[in-house]
Design a protein around this motif. Structure first.
Motif, short mmCIF file in Angstrom:
data_model
loop_
_atom_site.label_atom_id
_atom_site.label_comp_id
_atom_site.label_asym_id
_atom_site.label_seq_id
_atom_site.Cartn_x
_atom_site.Cartn_y
_atom_site.Cartn_z
N CYS A 31 0.84 -1.19 0.00
CA CYS A 31 0.00 0.00 0.00
C CYS A 31 0.88 1.24 0.00
O CYS A 31 2.09 1.16 0.22
CB CYS A 31 -0.94 0.02 1.20
N ALA A 32 0.23 2.35 -0.26
CA ALA A 32 0.97 3.61 -0.28
C ALA A 32 0.10 4.71 0.31
O ALA A 32 -1.12 4.70 0.14
CB ALA A 32 1.36 3.96 -1.71
N LEU A 33 0.73 5.61 1.00
CA LEU A 33 0.03 6.78 1.55
C LEU A 33 0.73 8.02 1.03
O LEU A 33 1.95 8.03 0.87
CB LEU A 33 0.10 6.81 3.08
N LEU A 34 -0.07 9.03 0.79
CA LEU A 34 0.51 10.33 0.49
C LEU A 34 0.18 11.23 1.67
O LEU A 34 -0.99 11.42 2.01
CB LEU A 34 -0.07 10.89 -0.81
N VAL A 35 1.22 11.72 2.29
CA VAL A 35 1.06 12.42 3.57
C VAL A 35 1.61 13.84 3.43
O VAL A 35 2.66 14.05 2.82
CB VAL A 35 1.83 11.66 4.67
N ASP A 36 0.86 14.76 3.96
CA ASP A 36 1.35 16.14 4.04
C ASP A 36 2.45 16.19 5.10
O ASP A 36 2.41 15.42 6.06
CB ASP A 36 0.16 17.01 4.45
N LYS A 37 3.38 17.11 4.94
CA LYS A 37 4.45 17.20 5.94
C LYS A 37 3.92 17.60 7.31
O LYS A 37 4.57 17.39 8.32
CB LYS A 37 5.50 18.22 5.48
N ILE A 105 4.51 1.05 1.61
CA ILE A 105 4.71 -0.07 2.53
C ILE A 105 4.73 -1.35 1.69
O ILE A 105 3.83 -1.58 0.88
CB ILE A 105 3.59 -0.13 3.58
N PHE A 106 5.76 -2.13 1.85
CA PHE A 106 5.91 -3.33 1.02
C PHE A 106 6.50 -4.46 1.83
O PHE A 106 7.00 -4.25 2.94
CB PHE A 106 6.77 -3.02 -0.21
N ASP A 107 6.40 -5.66 1.28
CA ASP A 107 6.96 -6.82 1.98
C ASP A 107 7.95 -7.54 1.06
O ASP A 107 8.40 -6.95 0.07
CB ASP A 107 5.85 -7.75 2.49
N ASP A 108 8.24 -8.79 1.37
CA ASP A 108 9.31 -9.47 0.65
C ASP A 108 8.91 -9.95 -0.74
O ASP A 108 9.70 -10.59 -1.43
CB ASP A 108 9.83 -10.65 1.48
N ARG A 109 7.68 -9.68 -1.15
CA ARG A 109 7.30 -10.06 -2.50
C ARG A 109 7.96 -9.17 -3.54
O ARG A 109 7.97 -9.48 -4.72
CB ARG A 109 5.78 -9.99 -2.66
N THR A 110 8.46 -8.04 -3.08
CA THR A 110 9.17 -7.17 -4.00
C THR A 110 10.49 -6.76 -3.36
O THR A 110 10.85 -7.25 -2.30
CB THR A 110 8.30 -5.95 -4.37
#
Lengths: 163, 380
Positions: A31-37, A105-110
């Motif tokens: 997954c991915a998040l786009l976060v303001d500072k 956020i990633f795991d060992d699949r990549t």
């Protein structure tokens, strides 16, 4: 900076979302998040249902901010990429434009290399969108918080905050 | 700065509780956390030391509900109060929309209060804030303790700008909600003011139209001229490293990474499969070649069967018609079996229709037999 509100409209969010989901598929990340500072969550994509994204956004922004201070202390203007390695899941953070952070956020699949590659490309594209947002927000900010917004909120506050 | 998301229809504001160490900033948040209904608040996060002193910040998100079709969310932060944590304290102030200054009402803490207030002004100034314009409320905490300074004295020393103030006792909860309600109100008023300032030409949005739809696509909030500038590029420019020509159909991602539970990706998945099944040629542009070769045997990847003169088309026909009977296997069917063949070859009669391997086999058999007889009779 004090008056520099972040206003994002639906078409821009759609563009951002499509870019991020492309990146997720390409890098095979979770997954991915786009976060303001400042710690506000702008958008999220992927398997974020089990995550407390609000808290995550605040903490990630805090982490990024403290790293920026560390960078400053060692004579760097800013560390643009941050990587947290875990046993199963890993987090890759990269700067987008001058006020947002792309969190993958990633795991060992990549691999970190794949994530870094795609995140870098996506950050450039997102940066362009944010430039556009910055230019347009002045014209667009006509709605949202209307005159009776504060008074309506006050009624709600009385309901919620009761001793 | 207030973050307004027209897609998820959220207004997000950041409120920071500032003040000297041990003045009760975290206690304020803890009280709010304990008293507010659980559906209104999120999880409280405390980055604290072993001794429960705030190390970085405490964080409590509050969602006060939908107002005018927008979910109003507030993020309450506290800062570490100790003087030597100024670096992290300053970081928390980034993007702040409203400040609650929590002062300690005890006489011996007055100096710390003043120091912290000056520090707040310095830090805000470094971020470029106009302090007079930032919504701020002062809370004189620990009013329940004996021997605290009267509010007038505190006001005279700490509240020279005449800011709104409350006496409070965070442990008991007195004045905590009053402070919070007022700062939220001030923040929203400020946000409304700045929004209307920037939209000088026409503030023509009917509030009712925004309030009704709530979840679906927002009403015509974006200005038409801006919409027209955005219109030409719904997919701005395809990114270089992504090989797929169409975003949804031709994604080469492995299906094993797709969680069927999640709806977001399930849609993509179902959209992807028919594309792969019906248009293998278009997929071949971006997809790995293994996929293409497995679905349709292309002439380039075809290797002729050894010994057969048939072209690829004939071969394909034979495979697909499911009665694959190669010529080579039919010919030796004249003999009964393999054992029959070996027996006949060992008999010495040369057969013309025998495969190429047979004579050598026969020769070897003869030699063996001869050697055995020689050894039997001691002939050299």
């Amino acid at each position: 900076m004090a008056d520099d509100s972040l206003i994002i409209y639906e078409e821009e969010i759609n563009q951002i979302d499509s870019l991020i989901s492309k990146m997720l598929k390409g890098a095979e990340a979770k997954c991915a998040l786009l976060v303001d500072k400042d710690g506000h969550l702008i958008t999220r994509q992927g398997f974020t249902h089990s995550l407390d994204t609000t808290a995550l956004a605040a903490l990630l922004a805090g982490s990024f901010a403290s790293t920026k201070e560390i960078a400053r202390l060692v004579g760097e203007p800013e560390f643009s990429v941050l990587f947290h390695q875990g046993k199963k899941d890993h987090i890759h953070m990269s700067l987008v434009g001058d006020r947002s952070i792309l969190v993958v956020i990633f795991d060992d699949r990549t691999t970190i290399g794949m994530v870094r590659l795609y995140a870098k490309e996506t950050a450039i594209e997102l940066g362009k969108i944010f430039e556009k947002i910055k230019e347009q927000s002045f014209d667009k900010s006509k709605a949202g918080i209307t005159n009776d917004f504060a008074s309506q909120a006050e009624d709600k506050l009385d309901d919620i905050f009761q001793d | 700065m207030v973050s307004i998301n027209y897609s998820s229809r959220e207004v997000c504001c950041k409120i920071v509780y500032y003040g000297p160490g041990l003045s009760g900033k975290t206690t304020n948040l803890l009280y709010v956390h304990s008293k507010v209904p659980s559906d209104t608040r999120g999880k409280m996060i405390s980055l604290a030391t072993e001794a429960d002193r705030t190390l970085y910040f405490d964080f409590l998100p509050i969602n006060i509900g939908t107002i005018n079709g927008f979910a109003a969310k507030f993020q309450l932060y506290t800062v570490p109060g100790q003087v030597y944590y100024n670096a992290t304290r300053k970081l928390v102030l980034r993007g702040v929309d409203g400040v609650v200054f929590v002062a300690d009402s005890q006489p011996d803490k007055m100096e710390e209060n003043i120091e912290s207030l000056i520090n707040l002004e310095e830090n805000l100034r470094e971020y470029g804030y106009d302090i007079s314009d930032l919504p701020m409320v002062i809370q004189y905490n620990k009013r329940d303790l004996p021997g605290v300074l009267p509010i007038e004295t505190l006001n005279a020393k700490l509240n020279t700008r005449g800011l709104p103030h409350f006496g409070a006792s965070a442990t008991l909860g007195n004045g905590v909600f009053d402070t919070l309600k007022l700062i939220i109100k001030l923040v929203l008023e400020k946000a409304k003011r700045s929004a209307s300032d920037r939209a000088q030409p026409s503030v023509n949005l009917a509030p009712g139209s925004a309030a009704e739809p709530a979840t679906p696509a927002p009403p015509a909030t974006p200005a038409p001229q801006v919409a027209s500038t955005d219109e030409p590029e719904p997919e701005p420019e395809p990114m270089a490293p992504y090989p797929e020509p169409a975003p949804e159909e031709s994604v080469p991602a492995a299906p094993s990474t797709v969680d069927p539970v999640t709806s977001e990706v399930k849609d993509d998945d179902t959209g992807r499969l028919p594309g792969r099944a019906t248009q293998p040629v278009s997929v071949g542009v971006g997809a790995p070649s293994a996929e293409a070769t497995s679905t349709d045997p292309e002439p380039t990847t075809y290797r002729p069967y050894p010994g057969s003169e048939e072209g690829p088309q004939d071969f394909e026909k034979k495979v697909s018609s499911a009665n694959f009977t190669p010529k080579k296997m039919e010919e030796p069917d004249d003999d009964d079996s393999v054992s029959n063949r070996i027996r006949s070859s060992s008999g010495g009669d040369a057969d013309v229709s025998r495969p190429a391997m047979a004579p050598s086999l026969k020769k070897r058999g003869d030699n063996k037999k001869r050697g055995f007889i020689k050894r039997l009779f001691g002939i050299k």
